[in-house]
Write a protein that holds these residues in place. Structure first.
Motif, PDB file in Angstrom:
ATOM      1  N   ALA A 175     -26.532 -10.812 -45.575  1.00 21.36           N
ATOM      2  CA  ALA A 175     -26.858 -10.508 -44.176  1.00 21.36           C
ATOM      3  C   ALA A 175     -28.360 -10.455 -43.943  1.00 21.36           C
ATOM      4  CB  ALA A 175     -26.202  -9.186 -43.771  1.00 21.36           C
ATOM      5  N   SER A 176     -29.124 -10.087 -44.959  1.00 16.65           N
ATOM      6  CA  SER A 176     -30.573  -9.973 -44.798  1.00 16.65           C
ATOM      7  C   SER A 176     -31.330 -11.206 -45.285  1.00 16.65           C
ATOM      8  CB  SER A 176     -31.072  -8.731 -45.548  1.00 16.65           C
ATOM      9  OG  SER A 176     -30.770  -8.830 -46.932  1.00 16.65           O
ATOM     10  N   ASN A 177     -30.583 -12.250 -45.654  1.00 19.96           N
ATOM     11  CA  ASN A 177     -31.218 -13.466 -46.153  1.00 19.96           C
ATOM     12  C   ASN A 177     -31.817 -14.227 -44.953  1.00 19.96           C
ATOM     13  OD1 ASN A 177     -31.893 -16.015 -47.239  1.00 19.96           O
ATOM     14  ND2 ASN A 177     -30.198 -15.873 -48.724  1.00 19.96           N
ATOM     15  N   ARG A 178     -33.148 -14.342 -44.906  1.00 22.24           N
ATOM     16  CA  ARG A 178     -33.820 -14.994 -43.779  1.00 22.24           C
ATOM     17  C   ARG A 178     -33.498 -16.491 -43.707  1.00 22.24           C
ATOM     18  NH1 ARG A 178     -39.941 -12.430 -43.585  1.00 22.24           N
ATOM     19  NH2 ARG A 178     -39.278 -10.239 -43.235  1.00 22.24           N
ATOM     20  N   GLU A 179     -33.392 -17.085 -44.892  1.00 23.21           N
ATOM     21  CA  GLU A 179     -33.074 -18.511 -44.911  1.00 23.21           C
ATOM     22  C   GLU A 179     -31.720 -18.758 -44.275  1.00 23.21           C
ATOM     23  OE1 GLU A 179     -32.545 -22.201 -48.112  1.00 23.21           O
ATOM     24  OE2 GLU A 179     -32.963 -20.155 -48.810  1.00 23.21           O
ATOM     25  N   LEU A 180     -30.766 -17.871 -44.647  1.00 17.80           N
ATOM     26  CA  LEU A 180     -29.415 -18.009 -44.083  1.00 17.80           C
ATOM     27  C   LEU A 180     -29.450 -17.766 -42.572  1.00 17.80           C
ATOM     28  CD1 LEU A 180     -26.401 -18.441 -44.528  1.00 17.80           C
ATOM     29  CD2 LEU A 180     -26.170 -15.993 -44.988  1.00 17.80           C
ATOM     30  N   SER A 181     -30.233 -16.768 -42.159  1.00 18.94           N
ATOM     31  CA  SER A 181     -30.308 -16.481 -40.721  1.00 18.94           C
ATOM     32  C   SER A 181     -30.919 -17.644 -39.944  1.00 18.94           C
ATOM     33  CB  SER A 181     -31.128 -15.208 -40.492  1.00 18.94           C
ATOM     34  OG  SER A 181     -30.518 -14.106 -41.124  1.00 18.94           O
ATOM     35  N   ARG A 228     -15.298   5.590 -61.960  1.00 17.39           N
ATOM     36  CA  ARG A 228     -16.027   4.521 -62.651  1.00 17.39           C
ATOM     37  C   ARG A 228     -15.365   3.169 -62.420  1.00 17.39           C
ATOM     38  NH1 ARG A 228     -17.460   6.269 -68.677  1.00 17.39           N
ATOM     39  NH2 ARG A 228     -18.520   4.246 -68.488  1.00 17.39           N
ATOM     40  N   GLY A 229     -14.037   3.179 -62.271  1.00 17.52           N
ATOM     41  CA  GLY A 229     -13.344   1.911 -62.057  1.00 17.52           C
ATOM     42  C   GLY A 229     -13.680   1.271 -60.736  1.00 17.52           C
ATOM     43  N   PHE A 230     -13.974   2.089 -59.726  1.00 18.70           N
ATOM     44  CA  PHE A 230     -14.304   1.550 -58.411  1.00 18.70           C
ATOM     45  C   PHE A 230     -15.811   1.501 -58.157  1.00 18.70           C
ATOM     46  CE2 PHE A 230      -9.894   2.870 -57.723  1.00 18.70           C
ATOM     47  CZ  PHE A 230      -9.391   1.753 -57.068  1.00 18.70           C
ATOM     48  N   ASP A 231     -16.624   1.534 -59.236  1.00 13.43           N
ATOM     49  CA  ASP A 231     -18.073   1.379 -59.072  1.00 13.43           C
ATOM     50  C   ASP A 231     -18.469  -0.008 -58.599  1.00 13.43           C
ATOM     51  OD1 ASP A 231     -18.707   3.944 -59.668  1.00 13.43           O
ATOM     52  OD2 ASP A 231     -19.241   3.572 -61.770  1.00 13.43           O
ATOM     53  N   PHE A 232     -17.553  -0.973 -58.757  1.00 18.51           N
ATOM     54  CA  PHE A 232     -17.887  -2.336 -58.347  1.00 18.51           C
ATOM     55  C   PHE A 232     -18.091  -2.435 -56.829  1.00 18.51           C
ATOM     56  CE2 PHE A 232     -13.357  -2.023 -57.880  1.00 18.51           C
ATOM     57  CZ  PHE A 232     -13.083  -2.730 -56.731  1.00 18.51           C
ATOM     58  N   ILE A 233     -17.643  -1.389 -56.116  1.00 15.49           N
ATOM     59  CA  ILE A 233     -17.801  -1.433 -54.656  1.00 15.49           C
ATOM     60  C   ILE A 233     -19.278  -1.536 -54.284  1.00 15.49           C
ATOM     61  CG2 ILE A 233     -17.476  -0.035 -52.566  1.00 15.49           C
ATOM     62  CD1 ILE A 233     -14.938   1.031 -53.817  1.00 15.49           C
ATOM     63  N   THR A 234     -20.117  -0.839 -55.038  1.00 15.51           N
ATOM     64  CA  THR A 234     -21.561  -0.893 -54.771  1.00 15.51           C
ATOM     65  C   THR A 234     -22.091  -2.312 -54.906  1.00 15.51           C
ATOM     66  OG1 THR A 234     -21.743   1.362 -55.621  1.00 15.51           O
ATOM     67  CG2 THR A 234     -23.779   0.107 -55.414  1.00 15.51           C
ATOM     68  N   GLY A 235     -21.577  -3.013 -55.942  1.00 11.86           N
ATOM     69  CA  GLY A 235     -22.026  -4.398 -56.108  1.00 11.86           C
ATOM     70  C   GLY A 235     -21.571  -5.301 -54.987  1.00 11.86           C
ATOM     71  N   VAL A 236     -20.346  -5.071 -54.503  1.00 11.15           N
ATOM     72  CA  VAL A 236     -19.822  -5.899 -53.409  1.00 11.15           C
ATOM     73  C   VAL A 236     -20.624  -5.663 -52.139  1.00 11.15           C
ATOM     74  CG1 VAL A 236     -17.823  -6.323 -51.941  1.00 11.15           C
ATOM     75  CG2 VAL A 236     -17.534  -6.022 -54.416  1.00 11.15           C
ATOM     76  N   THR A 237     -20.875  -4.391 -51.824  1.00 11.91           N
ATOM     77  CA  THR A 237     -21.650  -4.090 -50.609  1.00 11.91           C
ATOM     78  C   THR A 237     -23.083  -4.615 -50.738  1.00 11.91           C
ATOM     79  OG1 THR A 237     -22.178  -1.908 -51.512  1.00 11.91           O
ATOM     80  CG2 THR A 237     -20.258  -2.069 -50.089  1.00 11.91           C
ATOM     81  N   GLY A 238     -23.627  -4.577 -51.960  1.00 14.33           N
ATOM     82  CA  GLY A 238     -24.971  -5.109 -52.167  1.00 14.33           C
ATOM     83  C   GLY A 238     -25.032  -6.605 -51.946  1.00 14.33           C
ATOM     84  N   THR A 239     -24.023  -7.305 -52.416  1.00 22.68           N
ATOM     85  CA  THR A 239     -23.968  -8.758 -52.210  1.00 22.68           C
ATOM     86  C   THR A 239     -23.876  -9.084 -50.730  1.00 22.68           C
ATOM     87  OG1 THR A 239     -22.902  -9.032 -54.361  1.00 22.68           O
ATOM     88  CG2 THR A 239     -22.685 -10.835 -52.772  1.00 22.68           C
ATOM     89  N   SER A 240     -23.013  -8.338 -50.046  1.00 19.50           N
ATOM     90  CA  SER A 240     -22.859  -8.584 -48.597  1.00 19.50           C
ATOM     91  C   SER A 240     -24.159  -8.303 -47.853  1.00 19.50           C
ATOM     92  CB  SER A 240     -21.736  -7.694 -48.062  1.00 19.50           C
ATOM     93  OG  SER A 240     -21.609  -7.859 -46.662  1.00 19.50           O
ATOM     94  N   TYR A 241     -24.823  -7.241 -48.218  1.00 17.73           N
ATOM     95  CA  TYR A 241     -26.084  -6.901 -47.556  1.00 17.73           C
ATOM     96  C   TYR A 241     -27.159  -7.958 -47.864  1.00 17.73           C
ATOM     97  CZ  TYR A 241     -30.276  -4.336 -46.201  1.00 17.73           C
ATOM     98  OH  TYR A 241     -31.464  -3.961 -45.618  1.00 17.73           O
ATOM     99  N   ALA A 242     -27.149  -8.478 -49.071  1.00 23.14           N
ATOM    100  CA  ALA A 242     -28.125  -9.514 -49.430  1.00 23.14           C
ATOM    101  C   ALA A 242     -27.936 -10.763 -48.586  1.00 23.14           C
ATOM    102  CB  ALA A 242     -28.003  -9.847 -50.906  1.00 23.14           C
TER     103      ALA A 242
END
Length: 622
Positions: A84-90, A68-82
């Protein structure tokens, strides 16, 4: 000597103690020893089993806390994926065929997107973008956009070239806050890598994640990285080994540096110990002893996605404190049960001892002369035997007391009769003496001799009431009888004595010769006209030193079929019974016919020389 005194002291104390006290004391001591051994063995075995179960349960909790303490990893990977998939940023990163001012504007928009993502993403230290599309643009204000060559020489960059995203170890920056990061490539519309996004996480971010996890943080909890280094320490330990009180709300604000954590906890766990004992990719626990605070239970969880894990240390004293409380409760219950059993044992022993006390009470009444007292029969066989024996003894004592009273009454009557009888012989002696002198006045010498012999015969026969007389007196008594009979019988009597001189002073029962001489005189009737009577007396050497008397005559002998046990004569049977009564069954009289004719009487007697020996025989002590 010491052992002898102790033995005497213990024996004296035991003799002074009551049976009920001894029985209850022995019962309590035995039960106390038994309960102590059973409780100790049960506590040891139960402690071992419980300790193992508690350790497994704590390890499961630690693994859950790690997950449970390392559940934040999902949030970090989600932020990174967001990102990378941001069209405006691309689209902003495609700067081909654009002017310099457009690139400046695009860079500002990219920085704005990164700042906005930082604001909406919790627990992230920084978001950095590495690209070469803005290398020609002059930076007028600080942002988080850097050239690719800034990270191109890092060890993890080659790994990122082979994957779209990866968790990467980072060197600490100048502030010393960055520890780990998540890097991901951003592709353009043609599929080429246009930028790299790097999300950095600090120690404070990680600890903040664990601050809200419902972990069991009694003892110390270490956060260990992949290399086995202690990253940080959480929780507090009471130096006395008591139960810790952790304030989770203040944990995040009490974060310590890695070096401080290791120094404060180096007495138990350090990096070397973790690398030596902790298995890679597995969880487990181990007891570490020999520490100042006592034995410690060390638990290490399975690694999380970052290959980091938690290591928790708990004092065994604290871990087993509930078990000790339960042990004290069990001991209290055992002591209470022991007290109850002691009370029941006392009541039971009291019930068992009651018949003995009743017997003692009746014995004291018997000592005071109450011979009618009796004991009631008890419910046990042993006490029933004791009661029967006591009642039988009391009945026998009552009977014996009655016999003693009767014998005492008969003795008084006999003594009275003896006093009266002492007067009659005195009167008889005086009368015979007067007849003797009167016969001499008339010159009747034969009558005078007979009266003198009769007087001697009576004096020896009475002998002051004594039962035993000397041998010489008994022989004189026999001669007097023979002299009297010689005066009146028509045939002559030859009387001879062969006496051992050593026996003349010995004591023998009185009037034991005269009855046999009288039988020879009355029933002998010798054919030759002269009755010959011989008395032989000698000692028999041996262990008993007996005296043997043989009386022989030349008469007709015993009647055919005559037996001593069946004789109706008083004299012979009286002599035999008196000898056995006074001297014992091995002594007595035997009669037999002689081969030459006549009767032979054999009398066996003990050798009694002194008055002391005579008193012993009369008292029955011989």
């Amino acid at each position: 000597m010491g052992k002898g005194r102790w033995s005497s002291f213990i024996n004296q104390k035991l003799q002074q103690s009551k049976l009920s006290t001894l029985m209850v004391t022995c019962f309590i001591a035995f039960n106390l020893l038994l309960v102590s051994v059973v409780v100790w063995l049960a506590y040891q075995s139960f402690s071992a089993v419980t300790f193992a179960e508690i350790s497994k349960a704590r390890l499961a909790l630690l693994n859950e806390s790690t997950r449970r303490g390392f559940d934040f990893i999902t949030g970090v990977t989600g932020t990174s994926y967001a990102l990378a998939s941001n069209r405006e940023l691309s689209s902003l990163l495609e700067t081909a065929d654009t002017g310099r001012l457009a690139q400046i504007h695009q860079r500002r928009e990219v920085s704005r997107i990164l700042d906005h993502t930082m604001v909406v993403s919790e627990g992230i230290t920084s978001i950095e973008l590495y690209t070469d599309v803005f290398n020609e643009v002059t930076v007028t204000m600080a942002d988080r956009i850097y050239p690719v060559n800034t990270i191109a020489h890092d060890s993890w960059f080659s790994t990122l070239e082979k994957a779209d995203a990866a968790w990467v170890p980072l060197r600490e920056n100048e502030s010393g806050q960055s520890l780990v990061g998540y890097a991901q490539r951003i592709f353009d519309s043609r599929g080429g890598t246009v930028a790299y996004v790097l999300i950095r996480l600090s120690r404070a971010d990680i600890v903040r994640r664990f601050a809200d996890v419902p972990m069991v943080l009694d003892g110390k909890v270490l956060l260990v990285d992949t290399a086995g280094n202690v990253v940080m320490q959480m929780g507090r330990v009471d130096p006395a080994g008591e139960k810790e009180r952790v304030d989770r709300r203040n944990e995040a604000s009490t974060i310590q540096e890695t070096g401080e954590a290791v120094n404060s906890f180096s007495s138990i766990i350090d990096s070397a110990w973790i690398q030596e004992h902790v298995q890679h990719g597995a969880d487990g626990y181990e007891v570490v002893s020999g520490q100042p605070g006592g034995a410690q239970l060390v638990l290490y969880s399975r690694p999380a996605m970052l290959q980091w894990r938690l290591v928790q240390t708990i004092p065994v004293y604290t871990l087993l404190s509930p078990l000790r409380q339960a042990g004290w409760q069990i001991l209290g219950i055992a002591v209470l049960g022991l007290l109850c059993s002691a009370v029941l044992a006392y009541l039971f022993v009291r019930q068992i001892i009651r018949p003995l006390r009743q017997l003692i009470k009746r014995m004291r009444q018997l000592e005071k002369g109450d011979f009618d007292t009796r004991v009631q029969l008890s419910f046990t066989e042993e006490y029933a035997h004791l009661a029967y024996g006591f009642n039988h003894m009391a009945s026998q004592l009552t009977t014996l007391m009655e016999q003693v009273k009767d014998e005492s009454r008969a003795k008084r009557e006999a003594q009275t009769g003896l006093l009266e009888a002492q007067i009659k012989p005195h009167f008889l002696y005086n009368t015979l003496d007067m007849i003797h002198w009167r016969a001499l006045d008339y010159e009747a010498k034969d009558i005078s001799r007979m009266i003198v012999q009769l007087s001697k015969l009576l004096r020896i026969g009475l002998s002051g009431g004594r039962l035993f007389i000397r041998v010489r007196d008994e022989l004189e008594h026999a001669r007097c009888y023979v002299n009297i009979q010689s005066e009146r019988l028509p045939f002559s009597i030859q009387y001879q004595e062969q006496i051992d001189p050593h026996t003349r002073g010995c004591y023998i029962p009185k009037i034991i010769l005269q009855p046999f001489i009288e039988n020879a005189v009355m029933h002998g009737h010798p054919e030759e006209g002269t009755l010959r009577i011989q008395v032989h007396m000698h000692e028999v050497e041996g262990p008993h030193q007996d005296i043997v008397i043989r009386i022989t005559d030349n008469g007709r002998g015993l009647p055919e079929g005559w037996k001593l046990e069946e004789t109706c004569g008083i004299g012979v049977r009286n002599v035999h019974q008196r000898i056995q009564l006074y001297c014992g069954k091995r002594y007595g009289v035997q009669l037999s016919d002689r081969e030459s004719g006549g009767v032979e009487v054999t009398i066996t007697l003990p050798r009694i020389e002194t008055d002391e020996q005579l008193n012993l025989w009369l008292d029955g002590e011989k």
